[in-house]
Motif scaffolding. Sequence first.
Motif, mmCIF file in Angstrom:
data_model
loop_
_atom_site.group_PDB
_atom_site.id
_atom_site.type_symbol
_atom_site.label_atom_id
_atom_site.label_comp_id
_atom_site.label_asym_id
_atom_site.label_seq_id
_atom_site.Cartn_x
_atom_site.Cartn_y
_atom_site.Cartn_z
ATOM 1 N N ASP A 17 1.369 -1.214 0.014
ATOM 2 C CA ASP A 17 0.766 -0.124 -0.404
ATOM 3 C C ASP A 17 0.837 1.303 0.231
ATOM 4 O O ASP A 17 1.678 1.727 0.060
ATOM 5 C CB ASP A 17 -0.908 -0.065 1.229
ATOM 6 N N LEU A 44 -0.652 -0.551 -4.038
ATOM 7 C CA LEU A 44 -2.397 -0.704 -4.043
ATOM 8 C C LEU A 44 -2.421 1.079 -4.486
ATOM 9 O O LEU A 44 -1.758 1.474 -3.825
ATOM 10 C CB LEU A 44 -2.410 -1.043 -2.919
ATOM 11 N N ARG A 47 -8.208 5.726 -6.005
ATOM 12 C CA ARG A 47 -8.609 5.499 -7.283
ATOM 13 C C ARG A 47 -7.690 6.557 -8.172
ATOM 14 O O ARG A 47 -8.342 7.881 -8.351
ATOM 15 C CB ARG A 47 -10.205 5.516 -7.276
ATOM 16 N N THR A 66 -5.492 -0.273 -8.380
ATOM 17 C CA THR A 66 -6.868 0.893 -7.319
ATOM 18 C C THR A 66 -7.669 0.793 -6.498
ATOM 19 O O THR A 66 -8.578 -0.378 -6.724
ATOM 20 C CB THR A 66 -7.142 1.969 -8.494
ATOM 21 N N LYS A 67 -8.179 1.363 -5.485
ATOM 22 C CA LYS A 67 -8.826 0.980 -4.731
ATOM 23 C C LYS A 67 -10.116 1.520 -4.690
ATOM 24 O O LYS A 67 -9.671 3.182 -5.916
ATOM 25 C CB LYS A 67 -8.547 2.319 -3.692
ATOM 26 N N PRO A 68 -11.346 1.452 -4.826
ATOM 27 C CA PRO A 68 -11.695 -0.184 -4.348
ATOM 28 C C PRO A 68 -11.430 -0.971 -5.318
ATOM 29 O O PRO A 68 -11.253 -0.742 -6.778
ATOM 30 C CB PRO A 68 -12.781 -0.113 -3.357
ATOM 31 N N PHE A 69 -10.963 -2.287 -4.880
ATOM 32 C CA PHE A 69 -11.111 -3.133 -6.079
ATOM 33 C C PHE A 69 -11.666 -4.468 -5.282
ATOM 34 O O PHE A 69 -11.865 -5.074 -4.211
ATOM 35 C CB PHE A 69 -9.655 -3.641 -6.236
#
Length: 203
Positions: A17, A44, A47, A66-69
């Motif tokens: 992250d 990570l 977005r 990319t978050k969220p995933f």
Amino acid sequence: MGVNGTNLVQQALIILDIMLPGMNGFEILSRLRQKGIKTPVIILTARNAEEEIVQGLKYGADDYITKPFGVAELLARVSAVLRRTLSDDAFADKSGNDDKVITVGELKIYPEKYEVILHGESIPLRPKEFEVLLHLVQRPGVVVTRDDLMNIVWGFDYIGGQRTVDVHVSSLRKKLEMNQQSVQIESIRGVGYKLVHAAAKKG
């Protein structure tokens, strides 16, 4: 999991992250690569944080998510990175003592050794940079599309974008063109890239 620990070398893959307390993910990734730890890393990011993606790839990340995933996407990316890593290791280990060399002007590439020599000096490249260069040098003066580079170097199952190709070519170009102009990688707008030799251009 400490950066100074040797246990990281034994890991199959690291999911890192960017947003961490204390030392951020970029610093950790940079230290890993500086220590010669080649364990594949998936970063990570937030977005649409393109600058984070580009910076992570420059530091040596193998992929990003990319978050969220979703779990399915994460597993797919992990699987793809591990397959590429196994393929890279197999290629790098084959016939390590072979003297096969590809030459373009003052540029010499030893495919079995993952070694690049330019004007008598070794040029350190990351594995994917080397594979991009190897494909370009095998087709000097020929335009290679981004799609071709993506499929050949990263594989048809790679689910990242073409920005990955651009970042690696940009880094590769800087390393090759430092203090010399005889071998260059030219951008063909909207298409891809080609490797050119100064003598060939004059001819």
